[in-house]
Every structure is written in C-alpha cells, then in structure tokens.
Design an enzyme around this catalytic site. Structure first.
Site, PDB file in Angstrom:
ATOM      1  N   ASP A  56       0.843  -1.201   0.000  1.00 52.42           N
ATOM      2  CA  ASP A  56       0.000   0.000   0.000  1.00 52.42           C
ATOM      3  C   ASP A  56       0.878   1.252   0.000  1.00 52.42           C
ATOM      4  O   ASP A  56       0.527   2.261  -0.611  1.00 52.42           O
ATOM      5  CB  ASP A  56      -0.925   0.002   1.224  1.00 52.42           C
ATOM      6  CG  ASP A  56      -2.094  -0.949   1.047  1.00 52.42           C
ATOM      7  OD1 ASP A  56      -2.518  -1.169  -0.107  1.00 52.42           O
ATOM      8  OD2 ASP A  56      -2.576  -1.479   2.058  1.00 52.42           O
ATOM      9  N   GLY A  57       2.011   1.175   0.689  1.00 53.62           N
ATOM     10  CA  GLY A  57       2.946   2.306   0.720  1.00 53.62           C
ATOM     11  C   GLY A  57       3.460   2.649  -0.680  1.00 53.62           C
ATOM     12  O   GLY A  57       3.651   3.824  -1.003  1.00 53.62           O
ATOM     13  N   ASN A  96      -4.579   8.617   1.926  1.00 52.64           N
ATOM     14  CA  ASN A  96      -4.846   8.016   3.242  1.00 52.64           C
ATOM     15  C   ASN A  96      -5.257   9.069   4.271  1.00 52.64           C
ATOM     16  O   ASN A  96      -6.342   9.018   4.809  1.00 52.64           O
ATOM     17  CB  ASN A  96      -3.601   7.320   3.793  1.00 52.64           C
ATOM     18  CG  ASN A  96      -3.546   5.841   3.460  1.00 52.64           C
ATOM     19  OD1 ASN A  96      -4.481   5.297   2.888  1.00 52.64           O
ATOM     20  ND2 ASN A  96      -2.452   5.200   3.815  1.00 52.64           N
ATOM     21  N   GLU A  97      -4.335   9.979   4.564  1.00 54.02           N
ATOM     22  CA  GLU A  97      -4.618  10.966   5.623  1.00 54.02           C
ATOM     23  C   GLU A  97      -3.576  12.068   5.668  1.00 54.02           C
ATOM     24  O   GLU A  97      -2.502  11.970   5.075  1.00 54.02           O
ATOM     25  CB  GLU A  97      -4.664  10.306   7.017  1.00 54.02           C
ATOM     26  CG  GLU A  97      -3.341   9.946   7.663  1.00 54.02           C
ATOM     27  CD  GLU A  97      -2.669   8.728   7.091  1.00 54.02           C
ATOM     28  OE1 GLU A  97      -1.614   8.908   6.436  1.00 54.02           O
ATOM     29  OE2 GLU A  97      -3.168   7.621   7.260  1.00 54.02           O
ATOM     30  N   ARG A 143      -5.340  19.939  22.798  1.00 56.86           N
ATOM     31  CA  ARG A 143      -3.992  19.861  23.331  1.00 56.86           C
ATOM     32  C   ARG A 143      -3.656  18.390  23.426  1.00 56.86           C
ATOM     33  O   ARG A 143      -4.376  17.619  24.038  1.00 56.86           O
ATOM     34  CB  ARG A 143      -3.982  20.510  24.717  1.00 56.86           C
ATOM     35  CG  ARG A 143      -2.620  20.846  25.237  1.00 56.86           C
ATOM     36  CD  ARG A 143      -2.758  21.475  26.621  1.00 56.86           C
ATOM     37  NE  ARG A 143      -1.440  21.710  27.162  1.00 56.86           N
ATOM     38  CZ  ARG A 143      -0.797  22.868  27.096  1.00 56.86           C
ATOM     39  NH1 ARG A 143      -1.367  23.916  26.554  1.00 56.86           N
ATOM     40  NH2 ARG A 143       0.405  22.983  27.614  1.00 56.86           N
ATOM     41  N   ASP A 150      -1.024  14.982  21.447  1.00 53.52           N
ATOM     42  CA  ASP A 150       0.078  14.598  20.546  1.00 53.52           C
ATOM     43  C   ASP A 150      -0.192  14.993  19.101  1.00 53.52           C
ATOM     44  O   ASP A 150       0.724  15.337  18.379  1.00 53.52           O
ATOM     45  CB  ASP A 150       0.321  13.088  20.620  1.00 53.52           C
ATOM     46  CG  ASP A 150       1.066  12.699  21.890  1.00 53.52           C
ATOM     47  OD1 ASP A 150       1.310  13.596  22.718  1.00 53.52           O
ATOM     48  OD2 ASP A 150       1.401  11.511  22.048  1.00 53.52           O
ATOM     49  N   ALA A 160      -3.904  11.010  21.461  1.00 55.84           N
ATOM     50  CA  ALA A 160      -3.617  11.292  22.875  1.00 55.84           C
ATOM     51  C   ALA A 160      -3.922  12.735  23.286  1.00 55.84           C
ATOM     52  O   ALA A 160      -3.012  13.510  23.595  1.00 55.84           O
ATOM     53  CB  ALA A 160      -2.147  10.956  23.191  1.00 55.84           C
TER      54      ALA A 160
HETATM   55  P1  NAP Z   1       4.487   1.947   6.714  1.00 53.81           P
HETATM   56  O1  NAP Z   1       5.066   2.293   8.045  1.00 53.81           O
HETATM   57  O2  NAP Z   1       5.037   0.807   5.944  1.00 53.81           O
HETATM   58  O3  NAP Z   1       2.900   1.775   6.834  1.00 53.81           O
HETATM   59  C1  NAP Z   1       2.311   1.254   7.935  1.00 53.81           C
HETATM   60  C2  NAP Z   1       1.334   0.159   7.519  1.00 53.81           C
HETATM   61  O4  NAP Z   1       0.141   0.748   7.014  1.00 53.81           O
HETATM   62  C3  NAP Z   1       1.852  -0.783   6.451  1.00 53.81           C
HETATM   63  O5  NAP Z   1       1.517  -2.097   6.840  1.00 53.81           O
HETATM   64  C4  NAP Z   1       1.066  -0.344   5.228  1.00 53.81           C
HETATM   65  O6  NAP Z   1       0.904  -1.371   4.277  1.00 53.81           O
HETATM   66  C5  NAP Z   1      -0.251  -0.002   5.869  1.00 53.81           C
HETATM   67  N1  NAP Z   1      -1.185   0.804   5.088  1.00 53.81           N
HETATM   68  C6  NAP Z   1      -0.942   1.854   4.265  1.00 53.81           C
HETATM   69  N2  NAP Z   1      -2.087   2.332   3.770  1.00 53.81           N
HETATM   70  C7  NAP Z   1      -3.086   1.557   4.280  1.00 53.81           C
HETATM   71  C8  NAP Z   1      -4.494   1.561   4.142  1.00 53.81           C
HETATM   72  N3  NAP Z   1      -5.122   2.467   3.393  1.00 53.81           N
HETATM   73  N4  NAP Z   1      -5.215   0.638   4.826  1.00 53.81           N
HETATM   74  C9  NAP Z   1      -4.613  -0.271   5.618  1.00 53.81           C
HETATM   75  N5  NAP Z   1      -3.279  -0.324   5.792  1.00 53.81           N
HETATM   76  C10 NAP Z   1      -2.530   0.588   5.128  1.00 53.81           C
HETATM   77  O7  NAP Z   1       4.542   3.302   5.835  1.00 53.81           O
HETATM   78  P2  NAP Z   1       3.988   3.475   4.358  1.00 53.81           P
HETATM   79  O8  NAP Z   1       3.875   2.160   3.697  1.00 53.81           O
HETATM   80  O9  NAP Z   1       4.752   4.574   3.741  1.00 53.81           O
HETATM   81  O10 NAP Z   1       2.492   3.977   4.622  1.00 53.81           O
HETATM   82  C11 NAP Z   1       2.222   5.243   5.122  1.00 53.81           C
HETATM   83  C12 NAP Z   1       1.016   5.078   5.972  1.00 53.81           C
HETATM   84  O11 NAP Z   1       1.371   4.473   7.207  1.00 53.81           O
HETATM   85  C13 NAP Z   1       0.381   6.385   6.381  1.00 53.81           C
HETATM   86  O12 NAP Z   1      -0.454   6.893   5.374  1.00 53.81           O
HETATM   87  C14 NAP Z   1      -0.366   5.978   7.636  1.00 53.81           C
HETATM   88  O13 NAP Z   1      -1.696   5.594   7.345  1.00 53.81           O
HETATM   89  C15 NAP Z   1       0.343   4.734   8.125  1.00 53.81           C
HETATM   90  N6  NAP Z   1       0.852   4.983   9.463  1.00 53.81           N
HETATM   91  C16 NAP Z   1       0.302   4.275  10.474  1.00 53.81           C
HETATM   92  C17 NAP Z   1       0.685   4.518  11.781  1.00 53.81           C
HETATM   93  C18 NAP Z   1       0.024   3.736  12.853  1.00 53.81           C
HETATM   94  O14 NAP Z   1      -0.842   2.910  12.553  1.00 53.81           O
HETATM   95  N7  NAP Z   1       0.378   3.970  14.109  1.00 53.81           N
HETATM   96  C19 NAP Z   1       1.643   5.474  12.069  1.00 53.81           C
HETATM   97  C20 NAP Z   1       2.198   6.176  11.005  1.00 53.81           C
HETATM   98  C21 NAP Z   1       1.782   5.926   9.708  1.00 53.81           C
HETATM   99  P3  NAP Z   1       2.125  -1.879   3.319  1.00 53.81           P
HETATM  100  O15 NAP Z   1       3.005  -2.684   4.214  1.00 53.81           O
HETATM  101  O16 NAP Z   1       1.411  -2.687   2.305  1.00 53.81           O
HETATM  102  O17 NAP Z   1       2.833  -0.673   2.770  1.00 53.81           O
HETATM  103 MN    MN Z   2       4.845   0.290   3.730  1.00 53.14          MN
END
Ligand code: NAP
Ligand code: MN
Length: 266
Positions: free
Chosen positions: A45-46, A120-121, A146, A148, A183
């Site tokens: 997805d990334g 995504n967001e 107020r 994170d 938070a």
């Molecule tokens: P990453 O750290 O590899 O992503 C975190 C996980 O989110 C990966 O398993 C990724 O899938 C999954 N993901 C991405 N889009 C998704 C969706 N629409 N629905 C369900 N899972 C999804 O970083 P990245 O691959 O660059 O992705 C960036 C995304 O990470 C951000 O948009 C944010 O949504 C997410 N993120 C999550 C957290 C958290 O949950 N605490 C914190 C920061 C960011 P893949 O392994 O297939 O890439």
């Molecule tokens: Mn990823």
C-alpha cells in the site's frame, strides 16, 4: 493503453516489473512515464501511496492498479502469480472504474497558501512537544485541542493510521473525512470530544495552531516540518482517485481478509 510502473525496489517487485513489461509488450501496451493512463504499483500500500503522489497533478487522467508482493493490501489487491490474468483482463475487458474520495488541505502560512491532496490521511504533530490548536467546524469554534496530534483521514485511509487510533472504518462510498485524536489532554481549559468525528462533503474544519509552534505535517507517507503555519483548512476534495476493477473485491471483504482472516467454514 499507455502505462507506467512504480515498484517498491525489492528483488521480487523488480522481477515482476520485467514480467509485466514483456506481457504488456505482447498486448501492444505502450510504456509511457509522462502521460500514462494506468499507473501500476508493485509492492505494498505504501508503494501505491508513492505512485499516487507521483501523479497527483494529473489525478483525473490516470487510474491505479496495485499488485502486492507482501501481504494483501487495501490498494494493492493483485497477487504476484496473477500478472498474466491481470494483463489479459486489461487488454480484453472494460473495467468498472471505482472512484474513491480524497482529502484536501489548504495550509495558511504567514507568506503563502499551500494545497495538498491525500489518499490516506493528513496528520499534524507538535515537533517540540504537545500540539496546541483550536479546531473550528464550519467556521465556529468546536474544541481546543492539546495533545500529541490530529489525524484527518479519507474513507480508504480509515483502515490505516486512523484505525490504530480507534477511528471508525468508513466505506469509500461515504464521501467524508474523519478527524481522529492522538492522545488528547483533557482538563478544564482544553477539552476535546474524545471520539472521532466524520465530516461530510461541503463541511470543513480549520485547525488553528498556536503561534510559533513547529509542526510536523504528514501527507500520507511524506513528512514536512513547518514553523509558520497559521491554520489548516481540511475538507473532502472535489477530485477523486480512480481504480479500474477487473473483478469484484468488496471493501468489507478486504477489511475481513486484512484484519480478521476467519475461516468462514467454521
Ligand atoms: P508503513 O510504516 O510501511 O505503513 C504502515 C502500515 O500501514 C503498512 O503495513 C502499510 O501497508 C499499511 N497501510 C498503508 N495504507 C493503508 C491503508 N489504506 N489501509 C490499511 N493499511 C494501510 O509506511 P507506508 O507504507 O509509507 O504507509 C504510510 C502510511 O502508514 C500512512 O499513510 C499511515 O496511514 C500509516 N501509518 C500508520 C501509523 C500507525 O498505525 N500507528 C503510524 C504512522 C503511519 P504496506 O506494508 O502494504 O505498505
Ligand atoms: Mn509500507
């Protein structure tokens, strides 16, 4: 059909890129990085988030296809061993185009207004500690935040960061953005709702941050540090992102397959 490919960079993804090019050549597809009609993402997805941002300026003219080389993804739903079938369907079938809502923000700084779209967001966090911001909904004070940070997600992004924050999973036919808290601190001065909120299309929220705060703004996977943000206006974007569906894969099946994985025969 003009196409381009973006891959995660690992060995399996790279070998699938070569396979795709040769299958596509047999079908007369044209490899074109500048003006593709279809953007193929091979990875996770990334990787699809990267593909989206590479072509965000011409989002109305492109459609995305995701092939996953790891676990099943929300945007990447074709498996590595289905490449031949995918290329055949791309050549022979007219797909149903599904169009998913995007989120947009206008970032007001002391000198300019910046516009971003996200798949995504968006997230906002304080760089030096607690984020302090006033949140207005439709131009009226809603709450003093107020904590994170704040995450504003799209329906398809609701299964990503938003889900980790306890936000609701939203079907992508519901054109909305979801505001979720990271938070929040609650006391007599700063009080937040606590639960996440869905705003429909044509509503907006403004996040008015305390002066001179350093803020980390994330747009999907991209992080930018700002020190002079005055306010951020968030709303459902007028533009959407397109995915050709060559076979049905209902959203709730994706949710079940990704997070629950029950054996339905039990
Ligand atoms: P990453 O750290 O590899 O992503 C975190 C996980 O989110 C990966 O398993 C990724 O899938 C999954 N993901 C991405 N889009 C998704 C969706 N629409 N629905 C369900 N899972 C999804 O970083 P990245 O691959 O660059 O992705 C960036 C995304 O990470 C951000 O948009 C944010 O949504 C997410 N993120 C999550 C957290 C958290 O949950 N605490 C914190 C920061 C960011 P893949 O392994 O297939 O890439
Ligand atoms: Mn990823």
């Amino acid at each position: 059909m003009k196409y381009t490919i973006i891959d995660r960079g690992d060995a399996l993804s790279k070998s699938l890129v070569q396979q795709f090019h040769s299958l596509a050549a047999e079908r007369g597809f044209i490899h074109n990085n500048e003006q593709p009609e279809i953007v193929i993402s091979i990875g996770g997805d990334g990787t699809l988030l990267q593909a989206f941002h590479n072509y965000v300026d011409c989002i109305a003219d492109v459609a995305f296809v995701g092939i996953h080389t790891g676990h099943l993804g929300f945007y990447a739903d074709w498996k590595a061993d289905e490449l031949e079938e995918l290329v055949r369907l791309m050549a022979e079938e007219t797909p149903i185009m599904v169009r998913y809502p995007l989120a947009q923000i206008e970032v007001e700084t002391s000198t300019e207004t910046l516009h971003y779209l996200s798949l995504n967001e968006f997230s906002l966090k304080g760089v030096d500690g607690t984020l302090v911001a006033q949140i207005n909904v439709n131009d009226e004070l809603f709450e003093m935040f107020r904590g994170d940070g704040i995450v504003i997600s799209t329906p398809t992004g609701s299964t990503a960061y938003n889900k980790s924050l306890g936000g609701a999973i939203v079907h992508p036919s519901i054109e909305s953005i979801q505001i979720a808290e990271i938070a929040s601190i609650n006391n007599r001065v700063f009080r937040t709702l606590g639960s996440s909120v869905l705003l429909p299309k044509h509503h907006h929220c403004d996040i008015i941050s305390k002066k001179d705060q350093r803020i980390q703004l994330s747009i999907d996977h991209v992080n930018i540090m700002h020190s002079d943000i005055k306010s951020i206006r968030c709303s459902v974007a007028s533009r959407k992102v397109s995915f050709p569906r060559y076979r049905p894969f209902p959203f709730w099946n994706r949710v079940r397959d990704a997070f629950l994985d029950y054996d339905v025969r039990d």
